[in-house]
Design a protein around this motif. Structure first.
Motif, PDB file in Angstrom:
ATOM      1  N   ARG A 204       0.827  -1.214   0.000  1.00  0.00           N
ATOM      2  CA  ARG A 204       0.000   0.000   0.000  1.00  0.00           C
ATOM      3  C   ARG A 204       0.863   1.267   0.000  1.00  0.00           C
ATOM      4  NH1 ARG A 204      -5.410  -1.172   0.871  1.00  0.00           N
ATOM      5  NH2 ARG A 204      -5.829  -3.249   1.738  1.00  0.00           N
ATOM      6  N   PRO A 205       1.795   1.435   0.947  1.00  0.00           N
ATOM      7  CA  PRO A 205       2.642   2.640   0.896  1.00  0.00           C
ATOM      8  C   PRO A 205       3.615   2.612  -0.288  1.00  0.00           C
ATOM      9  CG  PRO A 205       3.337   1.185   2.686  1.00  0.00           C
ATOM     10  CD  PRO A 205       2.039   0.638   2.171  1.00  0.00           C
ATOM     11  N   PHE A 206       3.997   1.416  -0.734  1.00  0.00           N
ATOM     12  CA  PHE A 206       4.887   1.302  -1.889  1.00  0.00           C
ATOM     13  C   PHE A 206       4.217   1.871  -3.136  1.00  0.00           C
ATOM     14  CE2 PHE A 206       6.118  -1.331  -5.595  1.00  0.00           C
ATOM     15  CZ  PHE A 206       7.454  -0.969  -5.686  1.00  0.00           C
ATOM     16  N   LEU A 207       2.952   1.522  -3.359  1.00  0.00           N
ATOM     17  CA  LEU A 207       2.226   2.035  -4.514  1.00  0.00           C
ATOM     18  C   LEU A 207       1.992   3.535  -4.393  1.00  0.00           C
ATOM     19  CD1 LEU A 207      -0.311  -0.877  -5.015  1.00  0.00           C
ATOM     20  CD2 LEU A 207       1.495  -0.188  -6.604  1.00  0.00           C
ATOM     21  N   ALA A 208       1.794   4.009  -3.183  1.00  0.00           N
ATOM     22  CA  ALA A 208       1.642   5.464  -2.993  1.00  0.00           C
ATOM     23  C   ALA A 208       2.913   6.179  -3.412  1.00  0.00           C
ATOM     24  CB  ALA A 208       1.313   5.764  -1.529  1.00  0.00           C
ATOM     25  N   PHE A 209       4.063   5.591  -3.108  1.00  0.00           N
ATOM     26  CA  PHE A 209       5.342   6.179  -3.515  1.00  0.00           C
ATOM     27  C   PHE A 209       5.472   6.181  -5.044  1.00  0.00           C
ATOM     28  CE2 PHE A 209       9.696   5.399  -4.936  1.00  0.00           C
ATOM     29  CZ  PHE A 209      10.375   6.479  -4.395  1.00  0.00           C
ATOM     30  N   LEU A 210       5.168   5.047  -5.676  1.00  0.00           N
ATOM     31  CA  LEU A 210       5.281   4.969  -7.134  1.00  0.00           C
ATOM     32  C   LEU A 210       4.357   5.976  -7.806  1.00  0.00           C
ATOM     33  CD1 LEU A 210       5.471   1.111  -7.865  1.00  0.00           C
ATOM     34  CD2 LEU A 210       7.346   2.735  -7.507  1.00  0.00           C
ATOM     35  N   SER A 211       3.154   6.108  -7.298  1.00  0.00           N
ATOM     36  CA  SER A 211       2.202   7.050  -7.880  1.00  0.00           C
ATOM     37  C   SER A 211       2.689   8.488  -7.734  1.00  0.00           C
ATOM     38  CB  SER A 211       0.834   6.882  -7.209  1.00  0.00           C
ATOM     39  OG  SER A 211      -0.084   7.834  -7.681  1.00  0.00           O
ATOM     40  N   ALA A 212       3.202   8.815  -6.558  1.00  0.00           N
ATOM     41  CA  ALA A 212       3.651  10.193  -6.302  1.00  0.00           C
ATOM     42  C   ALA A 212       4.885  10.551  -7.118  1.00  0.00           C
ATOM     43  CB  ALA A 212       3.927  10.376  -4.815  1.00  0.00           C
ATOM     44  N   THR A 213       5.752   9.569  -7.382  1.00  0.00           N
ATOM     45  CA  THR A 213       7.009   9.846  -8.088  1.00  0.00           C
ATOM     46  C   THR A 213       6.956   9.467  -9.567  1.00  0.00           C
ATOM     47  OG1 THR A 213       7.920   7.669  -7.493  1.00  0.00           O
ATOM     48  CG2 THR A 213       8.338   9.500  -5.965  1.00  0.00           C
ATOM     49  N   ARG A 214       5.798   8.973 -10.015  1.00  0.00           N
ATOM     50  CA  ARG A 214       5.614   8.554 -11.411  1.00  0.00           C
ATOM     51  C   ARG A 214       6.647   7.499 -11.822  1.00  0.00           C
ATOM     52  NH1 ARG A 214       1.963  11.685 -14.015  1.00  0.00           N
ATOM     53  NH2 ARG A 214       1.389  13.671 -13.055  1.00  0.00           N
ATOM     54  N   SER A 215       6.833   6.547 -10.944  1.00  0.00           N
ATOM     55  CA  SER A 215       7.774   5.453 -11.198  1.00  0.00           C
ATOM     56  C   SER A 215       7.006   4.177 -11.537  1.00  0.00           C
ATOM     57  CB  SER A 215       8.659   5.221  -9.973  1.00  0.00           C
ATOM     58  OG  SER A 215       9.449   6.361  -9.691  1.00  0.00           O
ATOM     59  N   PRO A 216       7.612   3.279 -12.309  1.00  0.00           N
ATOM     60  CA  PRO A 216       6.886   2.078 -12.734  1.00  0.00           C
ATOM     61  C   PRO A 216       6.919   0.964 -11.689  1.00  0.00           C
ATOM     62  CG  PRO A 216       9.060   2.102 -13.718  1.00  0.00           C
ATOM     63  CD  PRO A 216       8.933   3.408 -12.955  1.00  0.00           C
ATOM     64  N   PHE A 217       5.937   0.083 -11.793  1.00  0.00           N
ATOM     65  CA  PHE A 217       5.904  -1.152 -11.013  1.00  0.00           C
ATOM     66  C   PHE A 217       6.566  -2.217 -11.877  1.00  0.00           C
ATOM     67  CE2 PHE A 217       4.348  -5.066  -9.299  1.00  0.00           C
ATOM     68  CZ  PHE A 217       4.017  -4.836  -7.967  1.00  0.00           C
ATOM     69  N   LEU A 218       7.689  -2.765 -11.419  1.00  0.00           N
ATOM     70  CA  LEU A 218       8.423  -3.763 -12.198  1.00  0.00           C
ATOM     71  C   LEU A 218       8.062  -5.167 -11.727  1.00  0.00           C
ATOM     72  CD1 LEU A 218      12.015  -2.202 -12.396  1.00  0.00           C
ATOM     73  CD2 LEU A 218      10.026  -1.795 -13.863  1.00  0.00           C
ATOM     74  N   ILE A 219       7.758  -6.031 -12.684  1.00  0.00           N
ATOM     75  CA  ILE A 219       7.393  -7.409 -12.359  1.00  0.00           C
ATOM     76  C   ILE A 219       8.181  -8.371 -13.248  1.00  0.00           C
ATOM     77  CG2 ILE A 219       5.435  -7.421 -13.980  1.00  0.00           C
ATOM     78  CD1 ILE A 219       5.368  -9.054 -10.505  1.00  0.00           C
ATOM     79  N   ASN A 220       8.690  -9.440 -12.638  1.00  0.00           N
ATOM     80  CA  ASN A 220       9.401 -10.484 -13.370  1.00  0.00           C
ATOM     81  C   ASN A 220       8.415 -11.605 -13.680  1.00  0.00           C
ATOM     82  OD1 ASN A 220      11.681  -8.925 -12.912  1.00  0.00           O
ATOM     83  ND2 ASN A 220      12.398 -10.167 -11.205  1.00  0.00           N
ATOM     84  N   CYS A 221       8.099 -11.797 -14.954  1.00  0.00           N
ATOM     85  CA  CYS A 221       7.064 -12.752 -15.383  1.00  0.00           C
ATOM     86  C   CYS A 221       7.680 -13.872 -16.209  1.00  0.00           C
ATOM     87  CB  CYS A 221       5.997 -12.055 -16.225  1.00  0.00           C
ATOM     88  SG  CYS A 221       5.039 -10.802 -15.356  1.00  0.00           S
ATOM     89  N   TYR A 222       7.435 -15.098 -15.808  1.00  0.00           N
ATOM     90  CA  TYR A 222       7.960 -16.257 -16.525  1.00  0.00           C
ATOM     91  C   TYR A 222       6.846 -17.274 -16.769  1.00  0.00           C
ATOM     92  CZ  TYR A 222      12.719 -14.620 -15.666  1.00  0.00           C
ATOM     93  OH  TYR A 222      13.878 -13.880 -15.655  1.00  0.00           O
ATOM     94  N   PRO A 223       6.145 -17.198 -17.894  1.00  0.00           N
ATOM     95  CA  PRO A 223       5.169 -18.245 -18.225  1.00  0.00           C
ATOM     96  C   PRO A 223       5.780 -19.648 -18.215  1.00  0.00           C
ATOM     97  CG  PRO A 223       4.842 -16.349 -19.641  1.00  0.00           C
ATOM     98  CD  PRO A 223       6.101 -16.082 -18.856  1.00  0.00           C
ATOM     99  N   TYR A 224       7.081 -19.734 -18.436  1.00  0.00           N
ATOM    100  CA  TYR A 224       7.739 -21.049 -18.393  1.00  0.00           C
ATOM    101  C   TYR A 224       7.506 -21.751 -17.063  1.00  0.00           C
ATOM    102  CZ  TYR A 224      11.243 -24.630 -17.796  1.00  0.00           C
ATOM    103  OH  TYR A 224      11.860 -25.826 -17.514  1.00  0.00           O
ATOM    104  N   PHE A 225       7.522 -20.993 -15.965  1.00  0.00           N
ATOM    105  CA  PHE A 225       7.350 -21.617 -14.655  1.00  0.00           C
ATOM    106  C   PHE A 225       5.994 -22.307 -14.549  1.00  0.00           C
ATOM    107  CE2 PHE A 225      10.349 -18.240 -12.668  1.00  0.00           C
ATOM    108  CZ  PHE A 225      11.445 -18.941 -13.141  1.00  0.00           C
ATOM    109  N   ALA A 226       4.962 -21.682 -15.079  1.00  0.00           N
ATOM    110  CA  ALA A 226       3.624 -22.289 -15.048  1.00  0.00           C
ATOM    111  C   ALA A 226       3.598 -23.560 -15.886  1.00  0.00           C
ATOM    112  CB  ALA A 226       2.587 -21.293 -15.546  1.00  0.00           C
ATOM    113  N   TYR A 227       4.238 -23.512 -17.058  1.00  0.00           N
ATOM    114  CA  TYR A 227       4.281 -24.702 -17.908  1.00  0.00           C
ATOM    115  C   TYR A 227       5.090 -25.810 -17.240  1.00  0.00           C
ATOM    116  CZ  TYR A 227       5.196 -27.794 -21.831  1.00  0.00           C
ATOM    117  OH  TYR A 227       5.284 -28.897 -22.634  1.00  0.00           O
ATOM    118  N   LYS A 228       6.208 -25.452 -16.641  1.00  0.00           N
ATOM    119  CA  LYS A 228       7.067 -26.431 -15.976  1.00  0.00           C
ATOM    120  C   LYS A 228       6.325 -27.153 -14.852  1.00  0.00           C
ATOM    121  CE  LYS A 228      11.052 -26.416 -12.842  1.00  0.00           C
ATOM    122  NZ  LYS A 228      12.113 -25.559 -12.237  1.00  0.00           N
ATOM    123  N   GLU A 229       5.511 -26.428 -14.104  1.00  0.00           N
ATOM    124  CA  GLU A 229       4.808 -27.017 -12.972  1.00  0.00           C
ATOM    125  C   GLU A 229       3.687 -27.957 -13.398  1.00  0.00           C
ATOM    126  OE1 GLU A 229       3.447 -23.875 -10.463  1.00  0.00           O
ATOM    127  OE2 GLU A 229       5.483 -23.214  -9.941  1.00  0.00           O
TER     128      GLU A 229
END
Length: 400
Positions: A204-229
């Motif tokens: 919650r406070p992290f998103l408030a910081f990103l919104s106030a500073t116009r910074s992006p939310f970075l996410i590491n996405c690997y569809p491979y992991f879902a296929y592997k499982e």
């Protein structure tokens, strides 16, 4: 056809090239090689690449600079702020994301430490002409159980941001951190995306910081992991961007023909559920391993090449996700090289687009060139001096 040993009539009629023309042509051919250092990337691709260095057999940063420019890659993400890398790319126009490692995050809560880190690792390179657009404070800090690290990441980000402002860099360099998908609770259908309850207090406070500073939310996405499982239940076509019927979100009616976009939209839904609609999601890592252990199905060069090739095509089309069709997905591929010292299963050491010798692991249409060697700075200065002399010499020859 002319008789053997006798020049043809056509050959006899051609005048011999003059020495002036020969010298000029030789110089024109040689000049691009002499002036390669500092040449900016032209007609850059939209996709970025992660440049990891957990290996003992990688080429020098100067050679890597040549490789990436020949591929028309203009966005690079580091996991540190390696000065050798940043110096090697000066004058190329390549834009960098630099990182503060997890081990240093707690100390960055000190304003003095944050300013000292920036003064050492960022400011000198910006003054020299480097392009640094973002500092990541830690990486996947909510993936483990280090509660002290998790509690420190936002104060450290605030401290780094304030230090940037004090240095006059506010708005030029933003501050964020990269998350793994472990931060998510439910993620399907995408419209039901929500963060894991254990992370909500931090987010919650992290998103408030990103919104106030116009910074992006970075996410590491690997569809491979879902296929592997669960390879029996996860359609390969769906994770590899291949033609398929797709899956409809029953709440929104939006149809998804690939898992990556569904994952990104699930993150958007989780952010919106906390009241934020102005935070952009960027994919800081995605990739597919070309090799794995026996219990890692699908880790093959064929599937890895298919995933990256189809991803590249979509990114170059500037596609958005079904939820955000007007916002092109911003992606950094993981990774540039296979890294032979990474711990964990075999797949961890085989996400690279290239082997350390510059040979492509698979063909995705990125034609890069890794030079066999690159001269030292001193030798480069000699070559540049020689270039100036050569220019003057050719001008004299042509005017004589």
């Amino acid at each position: 056809m002319a008789a053997a040993g006798r020049p043809s009539r056509t050959a006899q009629s051609l005048p011999a090239p003059s020495s002036k023309l020969t010298a000029a042509c030789f110089f024109v051919l040689l000049l691009p090689f002499l002036l390669t250092e500092g040449v900016a990337v032209a007609e850059a691709l939209s996709i970025g690449v992660n440049y990891g260095q957990i290996a003992n057999n990688l080429p020098s940063p100067a050679r890597v600079s040549w490789l990436l420019r020949s591929m028309r890659i203009s966005k690079v993400k580091l996991y540190d702020a390696d000065p050798n890398v940043l110096r090697a790319f000066l004058g190329t126009g390549v834009e960098f994301v630099v990182g503060i490692g997890n081990e240093a995050v707690p100390s960055m809560t000190s304003p003095a430490a944050a300013q000292a880190w920036l003064q050492q690792h960022v400011v000198p390179h910006l003054l020299s002409g480097a392009r640094i657009s973002c500092v990541t404070v830690g990486n996947e800090v909510f993936k483990g159980n280090d509660t002290a690290l998790q509690a420190a990441v936002l104060p450290a980000m605030v401290s780094v941001h304030r230090a940037l402002s004090a240095l006059g860099l506010q708005g030029r360099v933003n501050v964020t951190t990269a998350h793994s998908l472990d931060i998510m609770g439910p993620s399907f259908p995408p419209s039901s995306g929500a963060f894991h309850p254990a992370a909500l207090g931090h987010l919650r406070p992290f998103l408030a910081f990103l919104s106030a500073t116009r910074s992006p939310f970075l996410i590491n996405c690997y569809p491979y992991f879902a296929y592997k499982e669960d390879p029996a239940r996860v359609p390969l076509e769906y994770v590899l961007f291949q033609p398929n019927a797709g899956v409809a979100d029953p709440r929104t009616g939006l149809r998804y023909d690939n898992m990556l976009y569904a994952q990104v939209d699930a993150v958007y839904a989780a952010i919106q559920a906390l009241g934020y609609t102005d935070v952009e999601v960027k994919v800081s890592e995605t990739g597919w391993p070309s090799r794995g252990d026996p219990d890692e199905p699908g880790a093959t060069p064929e599937y890895a090449g298919t995933y990256i090739r189809n991803l590249l095509q979509r990114i170059e089309m500037k596609q958005g996700t079904p939820l955000r069709p007007a916002t092109p997905v911003d992606v950094y591929v993981f990774a540039l090289f296979n890294e032979n010292l990474k711990p964990g299963p075999a797949s961890e050491r085989n996400y690279g687009l290239f082997y350390p010798d510059g040979t492509p692991v698979y063909n995705v249409g990125l034609h890069g060139y890794l030079p066999p060697m690159l001269v030292s700075n001193a030798a480069r200065q000699v070559i540049q001096l020689f270039t100036l002399v050569a220019i003057a010499s050719v001008a004299f020859v042509l005017s004589a």
